[in-house]
Design a protein around this motif. Structure first.
Motif, PDB file in Angstrom:
ATOM      1  N   ALA A 256       0.893  -1.278  -0.187  1.00 36.51           N
ATOM      2  CA  ALA A 256      -0.110  -0.058  -0.031  1.00 36.51           C
ATOM      3  C   ALA A 256       0.941   1.196   0.041  1.00 36.51           C
ATOM      4  O   ALA A 256       1.963   1.335   0.590  1.00 36.51           O
ATOM      5  CB  ALA A 256      -0.895   0.051   1.252  1.00 36.51           C
ATOM      6  N   LEU A 257       0.366   2.341  -0.554  1.00 31.99           N
ATOM      7  CA  LEU A 257       1.013   3.480  -0.526  1.00 31.99           C
ATOM      8  C   LEU A 257       0.107   4.398   0.121  1.00 31.99           C
ATOM      9  O   LEU A 257      -1.171   4.936  -0.195  1.00 31.99           O
ATOM     10  CB  LEU A 257       1.451   4.237  -1.862  1.00 31.99           C
ATOM     11  CG  LEU A 257       2.022   5.488  -1.993  1.00 31.99           C
ATOM     12  CD1 LEU A 257       3.283   5.340  -3.030  1.00 31.99           C
ATOM     13  CD2 LEU A 257       1.215   6.398  -2.158  1.00 31.99           C
ATOM     14  N   ILE A 258       0.505   5.205   0.984  1.00 32.30           N
ATOM     15  CA  ILE A 258      -0.337   6.384   1.690  1.00 32.30           C
ATOM     16  C   ILE A 258       0.531   7.916   1.289  1.00 32.30           C
ATOM     17  O   ILE A 258       1.346   8.102   1.347  1.00 32.30           O
ATOM     18  CB  ILE A 258      -0.243   6.274   3.086  1.00 32.30           C
ATOM     19  CG1 ILE A 258      -0.899   4.815   3.624  1.00 32.30           C
ATOM     20  CG2 ILE A 258      -1.097   7.273   3.462  1.00 32.30           C
ATOM     21  CD1 ILE A 258      -0.847   4.804   5.054  1.00 32.30           C
ATOM     22  N   LEU A 259      -0.662   8.667   0.740  1.00 34.90           N
ATOM     23  CA  LEU A 259      -0.181  10.059   0.154  1.00 34.90           C
ATOM     24  C   LEU A 259       0.114  11.021   1.442  1.00 34.90           C
ATOM     25  O   LEU A 259      -1.115  11.239   2.022  1.00 34.90           O
ATOM     26  CB  LEU A 259      -0.908  10.497  -0.799  1.00 34.90           C
ATOM     27  CG  LEU A 259      -1.182   9.760  -2.121  1.00 34.90           C
ATOM     28  CD1 LEU A 259      -2.335  10.174  -2.898  1.00 34.90           C
ATOM     29  CD2 LEU A 259       0.045  10.093  -3.047  1.00 34.90           C
ATOM     30  N   VAL A 260       1.003  11.284   1.979  1.00 38.27           N
ATOM     31  CA  VAL A 260       1.175  12.054   3.032  1.00 38.27           C
ATOM     32  C   VAL A 260       2.155  13.365   2.748  1.00 38.27           C
ATOM     33  O   VAL A 260       2.868  13.919   3.753  1.00 38.27           O
ATOM     34  CB  VAL A 260       1.836  11.247   4.186  1.00 38.27           C
ATOM     35  CG1 VAL A 260       0.893  10.268   4.848  1.00 38.27           C
ATOM     36  CG2 VAL A 260       3.262  10.656   3.986  1.00 38.27           C
TER      37      VAL A 260
ATOM     38  N   PRO B 243       3.658  10.860  -7.211  1.00 35.02           N
ATOM     39  CA  PRO B 243       4.369   9.959  -6.141  1.00 35.02           C
ATOM     40  C   PRO B 243       4.174   8.396  -6.350  1.00 35.02           C
ATOM     41  O   PRO B 243       5.045   7.578  -6.084  1.00 35.02           O
ATOM     42  CB  PRO B 243       3.575  10.401  -4.802  1.00 35.02           C
ATOM     43  CG  PRO B 243       2.843  11.535  -5.120  1.00 35.02           C
ATOM     44  CD  PRO B 243       2.897  11.775  -6.581  1.00 35.02           C
ATOM     45  N   LEU B 244       3.102   7.965  -7.066  1.00 36.65           N
ATOM     46  CA  LEU B 244       3.140   6.606  -7.608  1.00 36.65           C
ATOM     47  C   LEU B 244       3.877   6.166  -8.300  1.00 36.65           C
ATOM     48  O   LEU B 244       4.463   5.102  -8.151  1.00 36.65           O
ATOM     49  CB  LEU B 244       1.551   6.430  -8.188  1.00 36.65           C
ATOM     50  CG  LEU B 244       0.296   6.068  -7.084  1.00 36.65           C
ATOM     51  CD1 LEU B 244       0.111   7.385  -6.415  1.00 36.65           C
ATOM     52  CD2 LEU B 244      -0.880   5.385  -7.697  1.00 36.65           C
ATOM     53  N   ALA B 245       4.369   6.965  -9.454  1.00 39.03           N
ATOM     54  CA  ALA B 245       5.409   6.811 -10.267  1.00 39.03           C
ATOM     55  C   ALA B 245       6.641   6.476  -9.619  1.00 39.03           C
ATOM     56  O   ALA B 245       7.656   5.886  -9.890  1.00 39.03           O
ATOM     57  CB  ALA B 245       5.282   7.834 -11.557  1.00 39.03           C
TER      58      ALA B 245
ATOM     59  N   TYR C 196      -8.194   3.760  -3.007  1.00 37.13           N
ATOM     60  CA  TYR C 196      -7.860   3.111  -4.138  1.00 37.13           C
ATOM     61  C   TYR C 196      -7.382   1.599  -3.990  1.00 37.13           C
ATOM     62  O   TYR C 196      -6.514   1.503  -3.247  1.00 37.13           O
ATOM     63  CB  TYR C 196      -7.319   3.910  -5.040  1.00 37.13           C
ATOM     64  CG  TYR C 196      -7.526   5.358  -5.235  1.00 37.13           C
ATOM     65  CD1 TYR C 196      -8.809   5.882  -5.367  1.00 37.13           C
ATOM     66  CD2 TYR C 196      -6.411   6.353  -5.112  1.00 37.13           C
ATOM     67  CE1 TYR C 196      -9.017   7.302  -5.121  1.00 37.13           C
ATOM     68  CE2 TYR C 196      -6.785   7.638  -4.678  1.00 37.13           C
ATOM     69  CZ  TYR C 196      -8.043   8.139  -4.714  1.00 37.13           C
ATOM     70  OH  TYR C 196      -8.139   9.550  -4.885  1.00 37.13           O
ATOM     71  N   LEU C 197      -7.565   1.076  -4.953  1.00 39.74           N
ATOM     72  CA  LEU C 197      -6.864  -0.473  -5.105  1.00 39.74           C
ATOM     73  C   LEU C 197      -6.642  -0.516  -6.541  1.00 39.74           C
ATOM     74  O   LEU C 197      -7.470  -0.553  -7.513  1.00 39.74           O
ATOM     75  CB  LEU C 197      -7.988  -1.620  -4.699  1.00 39.74           C
ATOM     76  CG  LEU C 197      -7.176  -2.920  -4.764  1.00 39.74           C
ATOM     77  CD1 LEU C 197      -5.951  -2.828  -3.775  1.00 39.74           C
ATOM     78  CD2 LEU C 197      -8.139  -4.183  -4.035  1.00 39.74           C
TER      79      LEU C 197
ATOM     80  N   PHE D 104      -3.108  -1.084  -2.671  1.00 36.47           N
ATOM     81  CA  PHE D 104      -4.012   0.138  -2.227  1.00 36.47           C
ATOM     82  C   PHE D 104      -3.174   1.421  -2.273  1.00 36.47           C
ATOM     83  O   PHE D 104      -2.001   1.631  -2.189  1.00 36.47           O
ATOM     84  CB  PHE D 104      -4.196  -0.135  -0.524  1.00 36.47           C
ATOM     85  CG  PHE D 104      -5.221  -1.228  -0.560  1.00 36.47           C
ATOM     86  CD1 PHE D 104      -6.449  -0.811  -0.629  1.00 36.47           C
ATOM     87  CD2 PHE D 104      -4.648  -2.304   0.125  1.00 36.47           C
ATOM     88  CE1 PHE D 104      -7.565  -1.694  -0.441  1.00 36.47           C
ATOM     89  CE2 PHE D 104      -6.037  -3.258   0.382  1.00 36.47           C
ATOM     90  CZ  PHE D 104      -7.265  -2.880   0.050  1.00 36.47           C
ATOM     91  N   VAL D 105      -3.985   2.619  -2.431  1.00 34.63           N
ATOM     92  CA  VAL D 105      -3.453   3.929  -2.266  1.00 34.63           C
ATOM     93  C   VAL D 105      -4.426   4.522  -1.482  1.00 34.63           C
ATOM     94  O   VAL D 105      -5.801   4.403  -1.546  1.00 34.63           O
ATOM     95  CB  VAL D 105      -3.449   4.554  -3.754  1.00 34.63           C
ATOM     96  CG1 VAL D 105      -2.799   6.058  -3.549  1.00 34.63           C
ATOM     97  CG2 VAL D 105      -2.282   4.028  -4.558  1.00 34.63           C
TER      98      VAL D 105
END
Length: 364
Positions: A3-7, A90-92, A181-182, A107-108
């Motif tokens: 999972a990635l959390i946007l912080v 950030p996902l890239a 998101y998934l 997950f995001v």
């Protein structure tokens, strides 16, 4: 599963709390905001979490990771941008951390979101529809204030996403992006390493190819990134705990009204009236005759006798003086001091280490 959390945000809407603490580590329900999400991810089978942070977030984030990696037995890593990359960039940037030979979806999450986190249900939903991406949506009373997610079958709880409409002038739907998101790894092939919006650029493209599905979030939801919404989210969260895990509401008695959470180390004096919708942190001292409702009092704060705090946030190690009143979305930063008989109301902000000493009323 990962999972990635946007912080990466700077937390400007939660100042002055974020002058001393990164927004993801601001307390909510007596634990850091981001810990609610990490614990939910662990419960859903996630073993590795990537925190997408900005270039200015301090070493305290590293200390948090070291502590909770051990406690939760999870791998928690950083992906740090050197310039703002929006919500998709950030996902890239974290691609190598998110993709492995398993090809599993990841997950995001937006770090400001508080809800019931039905992540296991979302995994099953994603498997069943077999498309490239899933987003969680939530219903709102006034969709004209938001970007609306238009679903193929509006009356259903699960459906393909047709389009996105920003702040519609006429009714097109009542569901908005809930910030969870998934995504299949193939979504990363759509994102360039530059400032990009996942909501405005990436998802509309996927939806146009009929590859995006939405699941309606059950239960409560709130973006708690600003004080008014933080307090609304707190009320929702405490109500959820009362219904689902009442043992986490640790306070009861004749002086308690409604939902109240207080750390076991907090000291509450005689003849106080506490609640509803109050959170009291570790090491707090609530002296005799105090009235608290609709507020949070963070770790180490002291509320002196006969003071009243309502619909406000009292930051770490702050003091509210005797007979003082703090009300109507007032926010005290860390180690702030409201002297005896002061009145603060209607959105007043007191910065860290600031002391008001003249005993006058402010913005009543």
């Amino acid at each position: 599963m990962k999972a990635l959390i946007l912080v990466g945000g700077f937390g400007t809407r939660l100042r002055p709390l974020t002058f001393s603490t990164p927004k993801p580590l601001v307390d909510f329900g007596n634990k850091p905001m981001i810990l609610h999400q990490i614990e939910a991810l662990k419960a859903a089978g996630v073993t590795e979490v990537v925190l997408a942070i900005n270039h200015q977030q301090p070493e305290v984030m590293l200390n948090f990771v070291k502590e909770y990696e051990k406690k939760l037995e999870m791998k928690i890593t950083f992906s740090q941008e050197t310039e703002p990359l929006g919500t998709a960039g950030p996902l890239a940037l974290a691609r190598d951390k998110l993709v492995d030979e398993s090809g599993k979806p990841f997950f995001v999450l937006n770090s400001d979101v508080i809800c019931e986190y039905p992540l296991l249900e979302m995994i099953e939903f994603h498997k069943n529809h077999g498309a490239e991406a899933s987003i969680m949506v939530t219903k709102v009373d006034d969709p004209s204030k938001y970007g609306v997610v238009v679903m193929e079958e509006e009356a259903t709880e699960e459906a393909r996403v047709e389009s996105f409409v920003e702040k519609p002038k006429h009714f097109v739907g009542d569901k908005i992006n809930a910030g969870i998101y998934l995504l299949n790894p193939s979504v990363l092939d759509r994102i360039e390493l530059k400032r990009t919006s996942v909501e405005k650029e990436i998802f509309p493209k996927i939806a146009s190819e009929k590859n995006l599905y939405a699941m309606v979030l059950p239960g409560f939801w709130m973006d708690i990134g600003q004080p008014k919404d933080y307090l609304t989210g707190q009320r929702m969260y405490l109500d959820y705990l009362r219904k689902k895990v009442p043992e986490e509401l640790l306070v009861s008695g004749d002086h308690i009204i409604g939902n109240v959470m207080a750390d076991e180390t907090a000291v509450i004096g005689e003849r106080c009236v506490i609640g509803p919708d109050v959170v009291i942190g570790p090491g707090c001292v609530i002296e005799s005759g105090v009235r608290l409702f609709g507020c949070t009092v963070m770790r180490g704060a002291r509320i002196k006798e006969h003071a009243c705090v309502s619909d406000s946030i009292v930051g770490w190690d702050s003091t509210v003086g005797s007979w003082a009143r703090v009300a109507n979305i007032t926010v005290l930063g860390k180690d702030a001091n409201v002297v005896d008989a002061e009145v603060y109301s209607n959105g007043v902000v007191i910065q860290d280490h600031m002391s008001k000493t003249r005993g006058r009323s402010i913005v009543i």
